[in-house]
Design a protein around this motif. Structure first.
Motif, PDB file in Angstrom:
ATOM      1  N   PRO A 154      43.852  20.201  44.305  1.00  0.00           N
ATOM      2  CA  PRO A 154      42.866  20.299  43.231  1.00  0.00           C
ATOM      3  C   PRO A 154      41.883  21.458  43.397  1.00  0.00           C
ATOM      4  N   ALA A 155      41.868  22.118  44.550  1.00  0.00           N
ATOM      5  CA  ALA A 155      41.001  23.290  44.713  1.00  0.00           C
ATOM      6  C   ALA A 155      41.443  24.417  43.784  1.00  0.00           C
ATOM      7  N   TYR A 156      42.718  24.426  43.421  1.00  0.00           N
ATOM      8  CA  TYR A 156      43.254  25.438  42.514  1.00  0.00           C
ATOM      9  C   TYR A 156      43.359  24.807  41.126  1.00  0.00           C
ATOM     10  N   THR A 157      42.282  24.880  40.385  1.00  0.00           N
ATOM     11  CA  THR A 157      42.260  24.330  39.032  1.00  0.00           C
ATOM     12  C   THR A 157      43.186  25.142  38.136  1.00  0.00           C
ATOM     13  N   VAL A 158      43.475  24.613  36.967  1.00  0.00           N
ATOM     14  CA  VAL A 158      44.312  25.368  36.034  1.00  0.00           C
ATOM     15  C   VAL A 158      43.632  26.675  35.643  1.00  0.00           C
ATOM     16  N   ASP A 159      42.303  26.702  35.614  1.00  0.00           N
ATOM     17  CA  ASP A 159      41.589  27.953  35.317  1.00  0.00           C
ATOM     18  C   ASP A 159      41.848  28.992  36.402  1.00  0.00           C
ATOM     19  N   VAL A 160      41.777  28.579  37.663  1.00  0.00           N
ATOM     20  CA  VAL A 160      42.036  29.494  38.782  1.00  0.00           C
ATOM     21  C   VAL A 160      43.482  29.980  38.731  1.00  0.00           C
ATOM     22  N   LEU A 161      44.416  29.057  38.538  1.00  0.00           N
ATOM     23  CA  LEU A 161      45.834  29.412  38.511  1.00  0.00           C
ATOM     24  C   LEU A 161      46.166  30.326  37.336  1.00  0.00           C
ATOM     25  N   ALA A 162      45.635  29.999  36.157  1.00  0.00           N
ATOM     26  CA  ALA A 162      45.894  30.821  34.971  1.00  0.00           C
ATOM     27  C   ALA A 162      45.341  32.234  35.166  1.00  0.00           C
ATOM     28  N   GLY A 163      44.147  32.331  35.737  1.00  0.00           N
ATOM     29  CA  GLY A 163      43.573  33.647  35.999  1.00  0.00           C
ATOM     30  C   GLY A 163      44.416  34.452  36.971  1.00  0.00           C
ATOM     31  N   LEU A 164      44.933  33.778  37.974  1.00  0.00           N
ATOM     32  CA  LEU A 164      45.778  34.448  38.969  1.00  0.00           C
ATOM     33  C   LEU A 164      47.085  34.929  38.352  1.00  0.00           C
ATOM     34  N   VAL A 165      47.746  34.072  37.592  1.00  0.00           N
ATOM     35  CA  VAL A 165      49.000  34.456  36.934  1.00  0.00           C
ATOM     36  C   VAL A 165      48.744  35.638  35.999  1.00  0.00           C
ATOM     37  N   GLN A 166      47.700  35.557  35.219  1.00  0.00           N
ATOM     38  CA  GLN A 166      47.389  36.619  34.271  1.00  0.00           C
ATOM     39  C   GLN A 166      47.151  37.948  34.988  1.00  0.00           C
ATOM     40  N   ARG A 167      46.437  37.912  36.097  1.00  0.00           N
ATOM     41  CA  ARG A 167      46.170  39.148  36.843  1.00  0.00           C
ATOM     42  C   ARG A 167      47.448  39.713  37.467  1.00  0.00           C
ATOM     43  N   ILE A 168      48.312  38.853  37.976  1.00  0.00           N
ATOM     44  CA  ILE A 168      49.579  39.329  38.540  1.00  0.00           C
ATOM     45  C   ILE A 168      50.420  39.989  37.449  1.00  0.00           C
ATOM     46  N   LYS A 169      50.465  39.354  36.287  1.00  0.00           N
ATOM     47  CA  LYS A 169      51.254  39.914  35.182  1.00  0.00           C
ATOM     48  C   LYS A 169      50.674  41.255  34.722  1.00  0.00           C
ATOM     49  N   GLU A 170      49.360  41.306  34.535  1.00  0.00           N
ATOM     50  CA  GLU A 170      48.723  42.514  34.007  1.00  0.00           C
ATOM     51  C   GLU A 170      48.694  43.661  35.016  1.00  0.00           C
ATOM     52  N   LYS A 171      48.348  43.361  36.254  1.00  0.00           N
ATOM     53  CA  LYS A 171      48.169  44.410  37.257  1.00  0.00           C
ATOM     54  C   LYS A 171      49.465  44.811  37.958  1.00  0.00           C
ATOM     55  N   LEU A 172      50.395  43.853  38.118  1.00  0.00           N
ATOM     56  CA  LEU A 172      51.576  44.118  38.932  1.00  0.00           C
ATOM     57  C   LEU A 172      52.887  44.070  38.152  1.00  0.00           C
ATOM     58  N   ASP A 173      52.854  43.539  36.935  1.00  0.00           N
ATOM     59  CA  ASP A 173      54.042  43.464  36.077  1.00  0.00           C
ATOM     60  C   ASP A 173      55.218  42.792  36.791  1.00  0.00           C
ATOM     61  N   MET A 174      54.940  41.644  37.402  1.00  0.00           N
ATOM     62  CA  MET A 174      55.973  40.895  38.117  1.00  0.00           C
ATOM     63  C   MET A 174      56.306  39.624  37.349  1.00  0.00           C
ATOM     64  N   ALA A 175      57.552  39.161  37.490  1.00  0.00           N
ATOM     65  CA  ALA A 175      57.914  37.837  36.998  1.00  0.00           C
ATOM     66  C   ALA A 175      57.260  36.817  37.922  1.00  0.00           C
ATOM     67  N   VAL A 176      56.705  35.759  37.353  1.00  0.00           N
ATOM     68  CA  VAL A 176      55.983  34.757  38.142  1.00  0.00           C
ATOM     69  C   VAL A 176      56.616  33.389  37.952  1.00  0.00           C
ATOM     70  N   THR A 177      57.026  32.791  39.065  1.00  0.00           N
ATOM     71  CA  THR A 177      57.494  31.414  39.095  1.00  0.00           C
ATOM     72  C   THR A 177      56.439  30.605  39.831  1.00  0.00           C
ATOM     73  N   LEU A 178      56.151  29.408  39.340  1.00  0.00           N
ATOM     74  CA  LEU A 178      55.175  28.525  39.974  1.00  0.00           C
ATOM     75  C   LEU A 178      55.866  27.278  40.478  1.00  0.00           C
ATOM     76  N   SER A 179      55.458  26.804  41.638  1.00  0.00           N
ATOM     77  CA  SER A 179      55.910  25.531  42.193  1.00  0.00           C
ATOM     78  C   SER A 179      54.683  24.868  42.801  1.00  0.00           C
ATOM     79  N   LEU A 180      54.000  24.065  41.977  1.00  0.00           N
ATOM     80  CA  LEU A 180      52.687  23.535  42.339  1.00  0.00           C
ATOM     81  C   LEU A 180      52.605  22.026  42.170  1.00  0.00           C
ATOM     82  N   GLY A 181      53.739  21.363  42.038  1.00  0.00           N
ATOM     83  CA  GLY A 181      53.737  19.919  41.855  1.00  0.00           C
ATOM     84  C   GLY A 181      53.458  19.523  40.425  1.00  0.00           C
TER      85      GLY A 181
END
Length: 172
Positions: free
Chosen positions: A100-127
């Motif tokens: 729960p330390a990684y809220t959906v807001d934290v995770l969404a921000g991280l995914v968005q930054r990876i996509k925008e800054k690094l242009d990588m495909a992102v797979t999540l496995s977070l339960g």
């Protein structure tokens, strides 16, 4: 506690093997993605081993007192993803327990930054998360969500995953 990310040593990313078929075991081959005449290996960043669940088969389970717990701060996760990209990875998997330390807001921000800054495909496995969480993560750019399915037997599911039911899992 949400947002509590103690400093830990920087994650280490292993170098990509030159011949993935020889470098990994045969059972791992289906996890590779074939693209044209080569295979794409995902860079995996396991950023937390905290978990609120107590699944009897899992080493990350809440009551496992033998495990040294860690969390990697979002900036360090982004740095590890950047390192993976610099090493030639085009797909990243972000993996953790249900933390729960990684809220959906934290995770969404991280995914968005990876996509925008690094242009990588992102797979999540977070339960397990809610449908709204899955939708939000997809909307900010997550390409895939790996949700493991252990059994279709309701009694066995309840025994292996205390505090939840197969029916509830299938509804999310």
């Amino acid at each position: 506690m949400p947002g509590d990310f103690p400093t830990i040593p920087r994650p280490i990313l292993l170098k990509k093997p030159t011949n993935p078929v020889q470098s990994i075991g045969l059972p791992d081959i289906p996890r590779l993605t074939r693209k044209k005449s080569s295979y794409i290996l995902p860079g995996i960043i396991e950023f937390s081993n905290y978990c609120v669940r107590n699944c009897l088969y899992c080493g990350l389970r809440r009551d496992n007192r033998l495990l040294t717990r860690y969390r990697i701060a979002p900036e360090e996760i982004l740095a590890a993803a950047r390192q993976a990209r610099d090493e030639g990875y085009w797909r990243i998997m972000l993996q953790s327990g249900e933390d729960p330390a990684y809220t959906v807001d934290v995770l969404a921000g991280l995914v968005q930054r990876i996509k925008e800054k690094l242009d990588m495909a992102v797979t999540l496995s977070l339960g397990d998360h809610s449908r709204d969480d899955y939708r939000r993560l997809r909307d900010v750019g997550a390409n895939r969500y790996l949700l493991k399915h252990e059994t279709a037997d309701p009694a066995l599911f309840a025994r292996l995953r205390p505090g939840t039911t197969l029916e509830r899992r299938l509804l999310t």
